[in-house]
Design a protein around this motif. Structure first.
Motif, PDB file in Angstrom:
ATOM      1  N   LYS A   1       0.840  -1.204   0.000  1.00 13.77           N
ATOM      2  CA  LYS A   1       0.000   0.000   0.000  1.00 13.77           C
ATOM      3  C   LYS A   1       0.876   1.256   0.000  1.00 13.77           C
ATOM      4  N   GLN A   2       1.894   1.283   0.831  1.00  9.92           N
ATOM      5  CA  GLN A   2       2.786   2.449   0.893  1.00  9.92           C
ATOM      6  C   GLN A   2       3.534   2.644  -0.426  1.00  9.92           C
ATOM      7  N   THR A   3       3.895   1.561  -1.086  1.00 11.89           N
ATOM      8  CA  THR A   3       4.581   1.641  -2.375  1.00 11.89           C
ATOM      9  C   THR A   3       3.678   2.280  -3.421  1.00 11.89           C
ATOM     10  N   VAL A   4       2.429   1.851  -3.468  1.00  6.96           N
ATOM     11  CA  VAL A   4       1.468   2.414  -4.423  1.00  6.96           C
ATOM     12  C   VAL A   4       1.200   3.884  -4.110  1.00  6.96           C
ATOM     13  N   LEU A   5       1.032   4.203  -2.841  1.00  9.89           N
ATOM     14  CA  LEU A   5       0.780   5.595  -2.451  1.00  9.89           C
ATOM     15  C   LEU A   5       1.971   6.488  -2.796  1.00  9.89           C
ATOM     16  N   GLN A   6       3.184   5.960  -2.630  1.00  7.48           N
ATOM     17  CA  GLN A   6       4.374   6.735  -2.982  1.00  7.48           C
ATOM     18  C   GLN A   6       4.405   7.020  -4.481  1.00  7.48           C
ATOM     19  N   PHE A   7       4.109   6.005  -5.285  1.00  2.00           N
ATOM     20  CA  PHE A   7       4.044   6.206  -6.737  1.00  2.00           C
ATOM     21  C   PHE A   7       3.039   7.306  -7.061  1.00  2.00           C
ATOM     22  N   ASN A   8       1.853   7.207  -6.474  1.00  2.00           N
ATOM     23  CA  ASN A   8       0.807   8.200  -6.729  1.00  2.00           C
ATOM     24  C   ASN A   8       1.246   9.604  -6.324  1.00  2.00           C
ATOM     25  N   GLU A   9       1.867   9.741  -5.184  1.00  2.00           N
ATOM     26  CA  GLU A   9       2.293  11.055  -4.711  1.00  2.00           C
ATOM     27  C   GLU A   9       3.354  11.663  -5.631  1.00  2.00           C
ATOM     28  N   VAL A  10       4.295  10.854  -6.078  1.00  2.84           N
ATOM     29  CA  VAL A  10       5.328  11.370  -6.975  1.00  2.84           C
ATOM     30  C   VAL A  10       4.702  11.848  -8.283  1.00  2.84           C
ATOM     31  N   ILE A  11       3.816  11.041  -8.854  1.00  2.00           N
ATOM     32  CA  ILE A  11       3.178  11.436 -10.118  1.00  2.00           C
ATOM     33  C   ILE A  11       2.335  12.686  -9.912  1.00  2.00           C
ATOM     34  N   LYS A  12       1.579  12.734  -8.822  1.00  2.00           N
ATOM     35  CA  LYS A  12       0.747  13.915  -8.546  1.00  2.00           C
ATOM     36  C   LYS A  12       1.590  15.171  -8.371  1.00  2.00           C
ATOM     37  N   SER A  13       2.812  15.017  -7.908  1.00  3.61           N
ATOM     38  CA  SER A  13       3.683  16.181  -7.732  1.00  3.61           C
ATOM     39  C   SER A  13       4.252  16.676  -9.061  1.00  3.61           C
ATOM     40  N   LYS A  14       4.143  15.863 -10.100  1.00  9.71           N
ATOM     41  CA  LYS A  14       4.710  16.210 -11.406  1.00  9.71           C
ATOM     42  C   LYS A  14       3.674  16.670 -12.426  1.00  9.71           C
ATOM     43  N   VAL A  15       2.394  16.475 -12.127  1.00 11.25           N
ATOM     44  CA  VAL A  15       1.338  16.876 -13.057  1.00 11.25           C
ATOM     45  C   VAL A  15       0.354  17.784 -12.337  1.00 11.25           C
ATOM     46  N   THR A  16      -0.366  18.562 -13.110  1.00 12.19           N
ATOM     47  CA  THR A  16      -1.385  19.422 -12.507  1.00 12.19           C
ATOM     48  C   THR A  16      -2.630  18.592 -12.211  1.00 12.19           C
ATOM     49  N   PRO A  17      -3.479  19.072 -11.311  1.00 12.71           N
ATOM     50  CA  PRO A  17      -4.732  18.363 -11.067  1.00 12.71           C
ATOM     51  C   PRO A  17      -5.551  18.198 -12.352  1.00 12.71           C
ATOM     52  N   GLU A  18      -5.508  19.180 -13.229  1.00  9.09           N
ATOM     53  CA  GLU A  18      -6.241  19.107 -14.497  1.00  9.09           C
ATOM     54  C   GLU A  18      -5.687  18.005 -15.399  1.00  9.09           C
ATOM     55  N   GLN A  19      -4.360  17.905 -15.451  1.00 13.70           N
ATOM     56  CA  GLN A  19      -3.747  16.842 -16.254  1.00 13.70           C
ATOM     57  C   GLN A  19      -4.143  15.464 -15.717  1.00 13.70           C
ATOM     58  N   LEU A  20      -4.120  15.321 -14.411  1.00 15.99           N
ATOM     59  CA  LEU A  20      -4.505  14.042 -13.807  1.00 15.99           C
ATOM     60  C   LEU A  20      -5.970  13.741 -14.078  1.00 15.99           C
ATOM     61  N   GLN A  21      -6.825  14.742 -13.950  1.00 15.38           N
ATOM     62  CA  GLN A  21      -8.253  14.564 -14.226  1.00 15.38           C
ATOM     63  C   GLN A  21      -8.470  14.165 -15.679  1.00 15.38           C
ATOM     64  N   ASN A  22      -7.767  14.815 -16.610  1.00 14.95           N
ATOM     65  CA  ASN A  22      -7.867  14.465 -18.032  1.00 14.95           C
ATOM     66  C   ASN A  22      -7.429  13.025 -18.272  1.00 14.95           C
ATOM     67  N   PHE A  23      -6.343  12.626 -17.643  1.00 17.33           N
ATOM     68  CA  PHE A  23      -5.849  11.252 -17.780  1.00 17.33           C
ATOM     69  C   PHE A  23      -6.904  10.255 -17.304  1.00 17.33           C
ATOM     70  N   MET A  24      -7.484  10.528 -16.138  1.00 17.32           N
ATOM     71  CA  MET A  24      -8.502   9.634 -15.580  1.00 17.32           C
ATOM     72  C   MET A  24      -9.727   9.564 -16.495  1.00 17.32           C
TER      73      MET A  24
END
Length: 148
Positions: free
Chosen positions: A104-127
Motif C-alpha cells: 500500500k505504501q509503495t502504491v501511495l508513494q508512486f501516486n504522490e510522486v506522479i501527482k507532484s509532477k502533473v497538474t490536477p487538471e492533467q490528472l483529471q484528463n488522464f482519468m
C-alpha cells in the motif's frame, strides 16, 4: 510521442510501471502480482477465491500460481467458506498484513510522486481518457461498430 498510437503509449507505460513495481517488490522477495493480490484481499474479512480473480483481472492459472506462492511464503491461509462448503475464503496472515501495508505504501508513494509532477487538471484528463477507453472496451464499441 505524438506519432505513437494510443495503445502503444498505454502498453509502453504499463510495462514501465509493471517493471518498476516488480523491481521494488523483488527487494522483498515478491512480485507485483503478489502485491496486487495482497491489496485485493480485505485485511479483516478475507475474500472468496472466486471473487479475487475478477477483482484483479487475472486468469485462473496465473492466480492459482500466485496464491500457491503466497501460501508457501505464509502470506495467506485458505479456509472453507462456512456459507458454501464448496468455496474457499482467502485470509491474510499477520505476515501478509504487514506485506500488504508495504504494498500500500509503495502504491501511495508512486501516486504522490506522479501527482507532484502533473497538474490536477492533467490528472483529471488522464482519468477521464482512461475511463472512456475502458467504457469503449466494455461496451464492445471498438471493433463491433463502424467508426464514422
Amino acid at each position: 510521442m505524438q506519432d505513437k498510437t494510443i495503445d502503444y503509449v498505454l502498453r509502453y507505460t504499463w510495462q514501465s510501471v509493471a517493471r518498476m513495481y516488480n523491481e521494488e517488490a523483488a527487494k522483498y522477495g515478491a512480485t507485483m502480482a503478489t502485491g496486487f493480490a495482497l491489496l485485493s484481499i480485505d485485511k479483516d474479512k478475507g475474500i472468496p477465491s472466486t471473487a479475487l480473480g475478477p477483482r484483479m483481472g487475472m486468469e485462473a492459472t496465473s492466480l492459482t500460481r500466485t496464491l500457491k506462492s503466497m501460501e508457501e511464503r505464509g502470506l495467506i491461509i485458505r479456509k472453507k467458506n462456512p456459507a458454501d462448503g464448496r468455496g474457499v475464503l482467502i485470509y491474510l496472515t499477520e505476515e501478509g498484513k504487514q506485506k500488504r501495508e508495504l504494498s500500500k505504501q509503495t502504491v501511495l508513494q508512486f501516486n504522490e510522486v506522479i501527482k507532484s509532477k502533473v497538474t490536477p487538471e492533467q490528472l483529471q484528463n488522464f482519468m477521464e481518457v482512461a475511463e472512456i477507453i475502458n467504457e469503449q472496451i466494455l461496451e464492445k464499441e471498438i471493433f463491433d461498430k463502424n467508426i464514422k
